[in-house]
Scaffold this motif. Structure first.
Motif, PDB file in Angstrom:
ATOM      1  N   ARG A  22       4.512  -4.082  -0.275  1.00 31.38           N
ATOM      2  CA  ARG A  22       4.595  -2.860  -1.081  1.00 31.38           C
ATOM      3  C   ARG A  22       4.452  -1.625  -0.182  1.00 31.38           C
ATOM      4  NH1 ARG A  22       3.759  -2.795  -6.690  1.00 31.38           N
ATOM      5  NH2 ARG A  22       4.820  -4.611  -7.550  1.00 31.38           N
ATOM      6  N   HIS A  24       3.734   2.574  -0.114  1.00 31.92           N
ATOM      7  CA  HIS A  24       3.133   3.644  -0.922  1.00 31.92           C
ATOM      8  C   HIS A  24       4.202   4.663  -1.295  1.00 31.92           C
ATOM      9  CE1 HIS A  24       0.412   6.796  -2.271  1.00 31.92           C
ATOM     10  NE2 HIS A  24      -0.592   5.922  -2.204  1.00 31.92           N
ATOM     11  N   ALA A  31       1.795  -2.207   2.678  1.00 36.32           N
ATOM     12  CA  ALA A  31       0.906  -3.379   2.744  1.00 36.32           C
ATOM     13  C   ALA A  31       1.738  -4.638   2.613  1.00 36.32           C
ATOM     14  CB  ALA A  31      -0.145  -3.309   1.643  1.00 36.32           C
ATOM     15  N   ILE A  45      -2.513  -3.794   6.162  1.00 37.92           N
ATOM     16  CA  ILE A  45      -1.963  -2.453   5.909  1.00 37.92           C
ATOM     17  C   ILE A  45      -1.371  -1.929   7.206  1.00 37.92           C
ATOM     18  CG2 ILE A  45      -2.477  -0.109   5.154  1.00 37.92           C
ATOM     19  CD1 ILE A  45      -4.802  -1.258   3.565  1.00 37.92           C
ATOM     20  N   LEU A  69       0.093  -7.073  -5.348  1.00 34.41           N
ATOM     21  CA  LEU A  69      -0.270  -5.870  -4.600  1.00 34.41           C
ATOM     22  C   LEU A  69       0.222  -4.657  -5.379  1.00 34.41           C
ATOM     23  CD1 LEU A  69       0.811  -6.789  -0.939  1.00 34.41           C
ATOM     24  CD2 LEU A  69      -1.479  -6.898  -1.885  1.00 34.41           C
ATOM     25  N   SER A  70      -0.566  -3.569  -5.322  1.00 36.12           N
ATOM     26  CA  SER A  70      -0.128  -2.328  -5.959  1.00 36.12           C
ATOM     27  C   SER A  70      -0.848  -1.152  -5.329  1.00 36.12           C
ATOM     28  CB  SER A  70      -0.392  -2.380  -7.464  1.00 36.12           C
ATOM     29  OG  SER A  70       0.103  -1.205  -8.072  1.00 36.12           O
ATOM     30  N   TRP A  71      -0.080  -0.113  -4.981  1.00 33.68           N
ATOM     31  CA  TRP A  71      -0.637   1.128  -4.449  1.00 33.68           C
ATOM     32  C   TRP A  71      -0.882   2.106  -5.594  1.00 33.68           C
ATOM     33  CZ3 TRP A  71      -2.269   1.965   0.412  1.00 33.68           C
ATOM     34  CH2 TRP A  71      -1.792   1.166   1.444  1.00 33.68           C
ATOM     35  N   HIS A  72      -1.976   2.841  -5.445  1.00 38.13           N
ATOM     36  CA  HIS A  72      -2.209   3.954  -6.376  1.00 38.13           C
ATOM     37  C   HIS A  72      -1.086   4.971  -6.174  1.00 38.13           C
ATOM     38  CE1 HIS A  72      -4.123   7.444  -8.257  1.00 38.13           C
ATOM     39  NE2 HIS A  72      -4.972   6.600  -8.842  1.00 38.13           N
ATOM     40  N   LEU A  78      -5.224   0.872  -2.248  1.00 41.25           N
ATOM     41  CA  LEU A  78      -4.487  -0.379  -2.427  1.00 41.25           C
ATOM     42  C   LEU A  78      -5.325  -1.345  -3.252  1.00 41.25           C
ATOM     43  CD1 LEU A  78      -2.078  -2.265  -1.701  1.00 41.25           C
ATOM     44  CD2 LEU A  78      -3.435  -3.016   0.285  1.00 41.25           C
ATOM     45  N   THR A  80      -5.429  -5.309  -4.693  1.00 40.38           N
ATOM     46  CA  THR A  80      -4.858  -6.628  -4.416  1.00 40.38           C
ATOM     47  C   THR A  80      -5.431  -7.635  -5.398  1.00 40.38           C
ATOM     48  OG1 THR A  80      -6.603  -7.199  -2.825  1.00 40.38           O
ATOM     49  CG2 THR A  80      -4.655  -6.047  -1.972  1.00 40.38           C
ATOM     50  N   TRP A  90      -8.814  -1.279  -1.452  1.00 40.15           N
ATOM     51  CA  TRP A  90      -9.084  -0.578  -0.184  1.00 40.15           C
ATOM     52  C   TRP A  90      -8.808   0.899  -0.396  1.00 40.15           C
ATOM     53  CZ3 TRP A  90      -5.599   2.239   2.832  1.00 40.15           C
ATOM     54  CH2 TRP A  90      -6.107   2.708   4.069  1.00 40.15           C
TER      55      TRP A  90
END
Length: 1510
Positions: A22, A24, A31, A45, A69-72, A78, A80, A90
């Motif tokens: 993923r 950002h 990541a 990362i 996985l997902s980013w804000h 991050l 997970t 993280w």
């Protein structure tokens, strides 16, 4: 033109394979989840460089791996999800991954954030869905949990459609590029470095609602509060594998497992309403990668090697092209596809060189093998995933064989159909089947693609093609590691680097390349020109005189040697002599060729880090993150700062960030391109003279408006390395497409297209930027350098030189000639013709002389233009210009227009003709150029005198082109349409007949009738003449046919003169004289009618005809009547014919007074005097004096007329008075005055004083005029005339007249008397008038105070007379006595009776002197004695008063009560006393006036004053 460098992502474990990746949304971070047999699952990362983030402890699970996985969306956070149900997060700046405790016990299969990250949702394999909220302390709190008891396939959060901030930012871009939100990306790929990222969602409330789709086909809707509702359940439908939120409306689009695409409308409660459904053919693609939004359209892959675009709004769909553009593949092959180590390259647009014969064959064979491989595996290769970058308008699709296709969407470009807007720009290859691909960007805001294959992850960076150009040497990047180096003499060589080249710099000694972490320096051997000449001799000898070209000098390639490779962080490179200037993330480090650090250029904390630099000659310009700019002189060992660092906010009004800063070769000026406060590029090129701190600019927006451009932006700027005043700027413009709107059944076409051009500019001493010339750039080309005499550009992968206009035939000139020609160009651009001419007097170049001649059109220098045409050997043009200069009837602009025409400057000639309003010449020019439609429009509005000729020219052109119908239309509008149309149609009788049947033109019908008549068809001709209403021709034919009655009716009805004449002649020939006389009269040929009357003695008819005939015919008829003895008719006709003498002689002889009176009324001043006098004598003889006077007055015999009036007593009326008034032009001045005076006296005798006044005034005798007016007694007119005359005597006469009126009761008359005496300077009369006023005030009103005022005014008047001193002295004595009386009256009122008594007795002793009367003094004495109670004295005084004035009681000198008291106290008879004062005088008392006498009886002046006062 770009390259894609693919970098393989290396995990911490060499044997690990990737599972999930993923990138950002707003940060250069991505990541990757991996799994290895030794360590288990892990998450790493990475930064945009492909290296793992340092100082981070990555989570590792020996028996579990990351499954989600997902980013804000806004923060560097991050989340997970793991196979064992754990959740780790993280946060940026933290070393460890934090564990989030939750209810999940099974593998986390889904993990998603809401639009702004306010809500996180996780779902496990057992169907448990949990909602989380992240607080400010980075703590995740559970908000809700729902056990759906079924595996979830996807989660889709509800999104805000077009947030306000997004619209605001879009509007900023639209404002910058005139309303096109995609034009900013189309015109420039610049992105701000200092702007805060991630502003897309700021200021918009987050939406926490989402849909959850299960494997069984159920769709749940979880609202803002976490409540779960089932909104759709259909077991017969396949499950939804992908759901996308519509970017423009509240709707979702879903991809089913069977490739059914469904569009649902979303209500506020989450209820879904199906709007559209499409079933696609193909194989199912699993749960991801089937559909993706591509702008407002949907990109779909269906299990084959094709991408379909579905335009939902227009219900249109099409397939994307799978072939690279032909312009990129013609004559070339692809780049090498061999392995390049850890950083291989994929070449965008197939960059390679045709000149590299050694590598060309292998590259061609490689591409052929690759094409054969694609053809062989085409049936097995399918697309597996899609990703679209909204910011870069690019769609990428990965295949099962590791190929990555990218399409660039040209939204605003000119295309014929929607599919043409998508161009396949690149095909990249990675190892392994592509599972997913995702767009991101690096630290420099350049696009990147994260590609996740079966076991590996690759990051593809977009890299612009690197090119560097100097005057003799230039380098072009061929592939990731290959740079082609070429010399101006044709020699070249290929330089292979050990790494992918991301930056390069070049001079005549060295080549420097870098990949961002290492720098390699190469030495370039100097090229000996003598050896080149020797090689040319050998080539000619070997060729044996053959004409076949040997091609490029590839036998002796350039000699390039690697000198040193050293580690250095590098974002940009510049090379000056042996010094390498390397821009890193914070500052600039100066290295030697060997890698030794020589110096460091830094910026302080206030300036921020250095983000850009450029080197021109010896001058380095830099700009920083905080908007500061500096320039250095780097010609020596230590860089020298040219000026203190300057903030862009201090230099510019609307400043946000520097985009480009370049210093000229003299180190005096900076060319600057900036972005505004909203970080939108400004369409302005600034030039800053930092030595004098002067800023001037060239505004592209104003230039775009004048050229109807929609928007323009500067893209690249280069200074010339030798000429410091000259620079080139590449401009991209969004132009409006001028096409009609599409029909309803046609696709809507893009309304704009992009055009690139190069503006060659120079700055002047007046601090302005002027355009020297502009050059169009072909599609795909870009500006590379400005190297006089050429503008250097890069087209695809080849360097092209295009000379400036003035160097078209001087490309190989020496430096001195180049300097002269350049100075000539600059002087011409500035309009300085004399200096321009001096620069090129010795240069024989037709291009230069042509340019100078064209400049003469703008400067109106015809003398210089004649010399230029002579150098161009254009004798005909010189002759035309000389004739124009010698033509004095031509305006200056028209003469210059002749020069413009000779030079082919037609548009300029048109403007010049319009400026001098010579529309006739402009019309001729338009006709000569074949612009006949425009010429017609001009003639119809401005040049109507040549309108019919213009119609004729248009008709002739249409005739020559075969357009008979159009030619007929314009021939009908010409001066002579009959002749032109008959010549056009004469050879085609049938067409002629058809035209005659439809036309209504009388002239055309008359011609056709004559044509038919000539053929003998009289009846046919008669019908045509009837249509044409040609009465003459009809009567002519009818007379010929013997149809006289019909001809007679036509002649009577039409009244046409020619028709009547023809019929009259016919009647005369047949002996019908009465009818002939009638029609001759109607035809107004009276001589013929009179001739017939005389021949046949028709006297009555002759009188009738002659009465309406011409004067000559009247005289002929009168002579005939005279011969016949009919004097009455003869006199009348002679009179009507204007022969007055003859008429009078005959009237006298025949004694006809009635006719004489008629004739007399027609006499004028211009008539014969003898004739006038005879008529007057005649009227006098018959006692008609009034008529004689009127006749003489009308004919200006005024003196005789006046004599008759005086002698015969003829009354003069107002009308007759005007006739008797002589004008200034008809009489000399003495005669005119004499006549007017006589007329005035006559009018005065007759009692018409007003008219007499008018005549005296016209004669200039205003005194007589006033005397006459005085007799009329009209006061208003007398006052008006006196004011208007402005003559002293008139003023005095008017004042004397007014003094005789009742001026005591009319203040206006009193005012006029004083005014007129004053204006007439009759101060003696005015003084006498004031004396009269004073006496009246005393006699009638006993008002000594007003009398004193009047006497004072009289005294002022006497002061102005130098000869009235004695009168003045007498007046002063009288004034003294009046003042004494006033003082006694004041004392009496104050009660000082003794003073009054003594004063009165003193006054009574003196003899009585007018205007003071002793009766008034005695009355005052009586009052004072009574007030002091001296009644006996008062009685004696009263008796004395009665003796002095026997009317004292009647005049009110004493009150009755006062007298009664005296009588009582003195025992007197009151009635007797009181009545004695009321007796009327026996005689009338005459008003005594105050006489101012003089003792000097011999003084004449005193006698005059005395006479006037009396």
């Amino acid at each position: 033109m770009t390259l894609y460098f693919d970098t393989k992502i290396e995990f911490l474990d060499s044997d690990a394979v990737s599972t999930i990746s993923r990138w950002h949304l707003n940060e250069p971070l991505f990541a990757v989840a991996s799994y290895s047999q030794e360590r288990g699952g892990s998450v790493t990362i990475f930064a945009d460089t492909g290296e793992p983030q340092r100082d981070v402890t990555y989570p590792v699970h020996a028996a579990s791996q990351a499954t989600a996985l997902s980013w804000h969306p806004e923060k560097a956070l991050l989340a997970t999800g793991w196979e064992n149900g754990d959740i780790y997060v993280w946060f940026s700046g933290h070393r460890e991954f934090a564990s989030v405790s939750g209810p999940h016990k099974a593998a986390i299969v889904l993990l998603e954030f809401s639009e702004q990250g306010g809500r996180m949702v996780t779902a496990d394999a057992l169907g448990l869905v949990t909602g989380w909220r992240c607080d400010g302390q980075y703590q995740f709190l559970t908000m809700f949990s729902h056990d759906l008891r079924e595996v979830l396939l996807l989660i889709c959060f509800r999104r805000t459609v077009e947030s306000e901030v997004r619209e605001e930012m879009a509007s900023l871009a639209k404002a910058a590029v005139a309303g096109d939100d995609n034009a900013l990306d189309t015109l420039t790929n610049w992105r701000p470095r200092t702007a805060v990222r991630g502003m897309t969602h700021s200021g918009v409330s987050d939406n926490h609602c989402f849909y959850a789709c299960t494997q069984g086909g159920v769709i749940y809707y979880i609202n803002q509060g976490g409540a779960c509702n089932e909104v759709m359940k259909n077991s017969s439908l396949p499950p939804i594998v992908q759901m996308l939120w519509h970017p423009k409306k509240e709707a979702v689009i879903c991809l089913m497992e069977d490739l059914t695409v469904t569009l649902f409308l979303v209500e506020s409660t989450g209820i879904l309403t199906e709007l559209d459904r499409v079933k696609l053919s193909g194989r199912g693609m699993g749960k991801l990668g089937g559909i993706s939004w591509a702008g407002n359209s949907l990109a779909i892959i269906t299990g084959d090697l094709s991408v379909r675009i579905w335009d939902i709004e227009r219900s249109d769909n099409y397939l994307l092209k799978m072939e690279l553009p032909s312009s990129y593949a013609t004559g070339s092959t692809g780049a090498s596809l061999s392995s390049m180590g850890h950083a291989t390259s994929s070449v965008s647009n197939n960059f390679f060189s045709q000149e590299s014969t050694e590598s060309n064959g292998s590259l061609t064979n490689g591409l052929q093998r690759k094409s054969a491989k694609y053809a062989q595996l085409a049936s097995n290769e399918i697309f597996t995933c899609l990703a679209y970058s909204t910011e870069y308008q690019t769609l990428c699709a990965g295949t099962s064989l590791g190929n990555l296709y990218t399409w660039k969407r040209a939204v605003s470009c000119f295309v014929g159909s929607p599919e043409d807007a998508w161009q396949l720009s690149n095909i990249s290859t990675v190892r392994g089947a592509v599972k997913s691909c995702e767009w991101g960007f690096n630290e420099l805001a350049k696009p990147c693609i994260l590609v996740n294959c079966i076991s590996n992850v690759y990051m593809l960076k977009e890299q612009p093609l690197l090119v560097y150009h100097t005057r003799e040497l230039w380098a072009v990047q061929r592939s990731a590691k290959t740079v082609l180096l070429m010399h101006c003499n044709g020699r070249q060589c290929s330089v292979d680097s050990d790494f992918a080249v991301t930056a390069l710099a070049l001079n005549h000694l060295n080549l420097i390349v870098s990949n961002g972490r290492y720098i390699s320096s190469y030495s370039v051997a100097k090229v000996d020109k003598s050896l080149d000449e020797f090689d040319e001799v050998l080539d000619e000898a070997a060729g044996g005189g053959s004409s076949v070209s040997a091609g490029p000098k590839s036998s002796t390639p350039l000699s390039v040697k690697l000198m040193q490779t050293f580690a250095a962080e590098c974002l940009g490179l510049c090379l000056q002599n042996q010094n390498i200037f390397c821009l890193n993330s914070n500052d600039i480090i100066v290295y030697s060729i060997g890698g030794v650090v020589l110096n460091r250029i830094q910026a302080n904390d206030n300036e921020g880090k250095i983000i850009g630099m450029d080197l021109t000659a010896y001058y380095l310009s830099v700009f920083t993150m905080n908007g500061y700019v500096k320039a250095y002189d780097v010609s020596r060992h230590d860089p020298k700062l040219l000026f203190p660092s300057k903030s862009g906010h201090d230099i510019f009004d609307d400043f946000g960030e520097f985009i480009m800063v370049k210093c000229n070769s003299l180190g005096t000026h900076l060319a600057v391109v900036i972005a505004n406060r909203s970080f939108v590029p400004r369409a302005i090129l600034f030039c800053w003279n930092f030595e004098r701190n002067n800023l001037f600019q060239y505004d592209l927006s104003s230039a775009a408006e004048s050229e109807n451009n929609k928007s323009s932006l500067p893209v690249r700027v280069f200074w010339d390395i030798e000429e410091p005043r000259l620079l080139a700027m590449e401009v991209k413009s969004m132009l409006q497409k001028q096409e009609p709107p599409p029909k309803s059944n046609q696709r809507q076409q893009p309304s704009h297209y992009v055009e690139s051009q190069v503006l060659v500019m120079f700055y002047t001493d007046k601090y302005t930027l002027n355009v020297l010339e502009s050059q169009k750039l072909t599609a795909g080309a870009q500006l590379l350098n400005l190297c006089i005499p050429n503008v250097v550009s890069l087209h695809i992968n080849s360097v092209e030189n295009k000379p400036l206009q003035d160097f078209a035939d001087l490309q190989q000139c020496d430096a001195e000639t180049r300097k002269q020609v350049l100075n000539f160009s600059l002087h011409v651009a500035e309009g300085n013709m004399d200096l321009a001419y001096r620069c090129i007097r010795s240069i024989q170049s037709k291009v230069i002389w042509t340019n100078l001649a064209k400049m003469c059109v703008k400067t109106n220098r015809l003398d210089v233009a004649k010399v230029c045409l002579g150098h161009l050997e254009q004798a005909r043009s010189v002759r035309a210009l000389r004739q124009a200069m010698e033509d004095n009837d031509l305006e200056q602009e028209a003469k210059v227009a002749v020069l413009a025409i000779e030079l082919g400057m037609i548009d300029e000639a048109k403007e010049l003709y319009k400026r001098c309003k010579r529309y006739d010449l402009l019309n001729k020019l338009l006709q000569a150029n074949g612009q006949l439609d425009e010429a017609i429009k001009l003639a119809e509005t401005e040049d109507r005198i040549h309108l019919k000729n213009t119609y004729y020219q248009k008709a002739q052109a249409l005739k020559e082109s075969g357009d008979i119908k159009g030619a007929l239309e314009y021939f009908e509008k010409t001066q002579n349409p009959v002749q032109n149309i008959t010549q056009l149609l004469l050879e085609n009788p049938q067409a002629m007949k058809r035209y005659i049947q439809t036309t209504t033109d009388p002239k055309m019908l008359k011609w056709w009738g004559q044509y038919v008549e000539s053929s003998g068809d009289m009846e046919g001709a008669l019908a045509v003449y009837h249509r044409a209403e040609d009465w003459y021709s009809q009567v002519k034919i009818l007379c010929y046919l013997g149809k006289i009655s019909k001809a007679d009716a036509i002649a009577r009805q039409s009244g046409d003169r020619a028709t009547c004449y023809h019929l009259a002649r016919h009647y005369e020939n047949v002996g019908k004289f009465q009818e002939a006389i009638m029609f001759y009269t109607r035809a107004q040929t009276f001589s013929n009618a009179i001739r017939i009357c005389k021949e046949n003695d028709f006297q009555d008819e002759l009188w009738t005809v002659a009465s309406s005939s011409r004067s000559r015919d009247k005289a002929i008829a009168a002579a005939y009547f005279e011969e016949c003895g009919n004097f009455k008719y003869a006199v009348e006709l002679y009179h009507r014919a204007g022969m007055l003498h003859k008429a009078l002689e005959m009237a006298f002889e025949s004694e006809q007074p009635e006719i004489l009176e008629i004739i007399a009324t027609e006499l004028t001043a211009e008539s014969d005097s003898e004739l006038i006098n005879r008529c007057a004598d005649f009227f006098t003889s018959i006692e008609q004096h009034q008529k004689a006077v009127h006749l003489l007055a009308k004919t200006k015999h005024l003196q005789r007329s006046l004599r008759i009036c005086l002698e015969k007593g003829v009354p003069v009326t107002e009308e007759l008075a005007e006739l008797l008034t002589p004008s200034k032009t008809e009489f000399d001045e003495p005669t005119r005055v004499s006549i007017l005076i006589q007329l005035g006296e006559l009018l005065q005798e007759q009692g018409d004083y007003h008219t007499a006044t008018k005549k005296f005034t016209q004669a200039g005798d205003k005194v007589r005029a006033m005397k006459s007016l005085l007799k009329s007694g009209n006061t208003d007119k007398i006052v008006f005339f006196a004011n208007m005359s402005r003559q002293r005597e008139v003023y005095i006469m008017a004042a004397n007249y007014l003094q005789a009126l009742n001026w005591q009761d009319d203040p206006t008359i009193l005012k006029h008397i004083i005014t007129f005496y004053s204006k007439g300077q009759a101060y003696d009369s005015l003084a006498n008038f004031y004396a009269i006023c004073a006496q009246i005030e005393i006699e009638e009103y006993q008002d000594y105070e007003k009398a004193l005022t009047a006497m004072q005014e009289a005294s002022k008047c006497l002061e102005k007379l130098g000869h009235a001193q004695h009168a003045y002295n007498n007046l002063q004595r009288t004034l003294s006595d009046v003042r004494s009386v006033l003082e006694m009256q004041q004392a009496l009122r104050a009660g000082d009776n003794q003073t009054v008594i003594s004063g009165c007795r003193g006054m009574l002793i003196k003899p009585e002197m007018p205007p003071i009367r002793h009766a008034h003094i005695l009355a005052m004495l009586v009052r004072a004695l009574v007030y002091s109670k001296q009644y006996s004295e008062a009685g004696r005084a009263l008796k004395e008063l009665a003796v002095k004035d026997n009317s004292w009681s009647a005049s009110g000198l004493l009150d009755k009560a006062l007298v009664l008291k005296i009588a009582k106290e003195c025992d007197l008879d009151f009635e007797l006393i009181w009545n004695s004062g009321r007796q009327a005088s026996a005689t009338t008392t005459t008003m005594t006036t105050t006489t101012i006498t003089s003792d000097d009886d011999g003084d004449e002046a005193d006698d005059e004053i005395r006479e006037e006062l009396h």
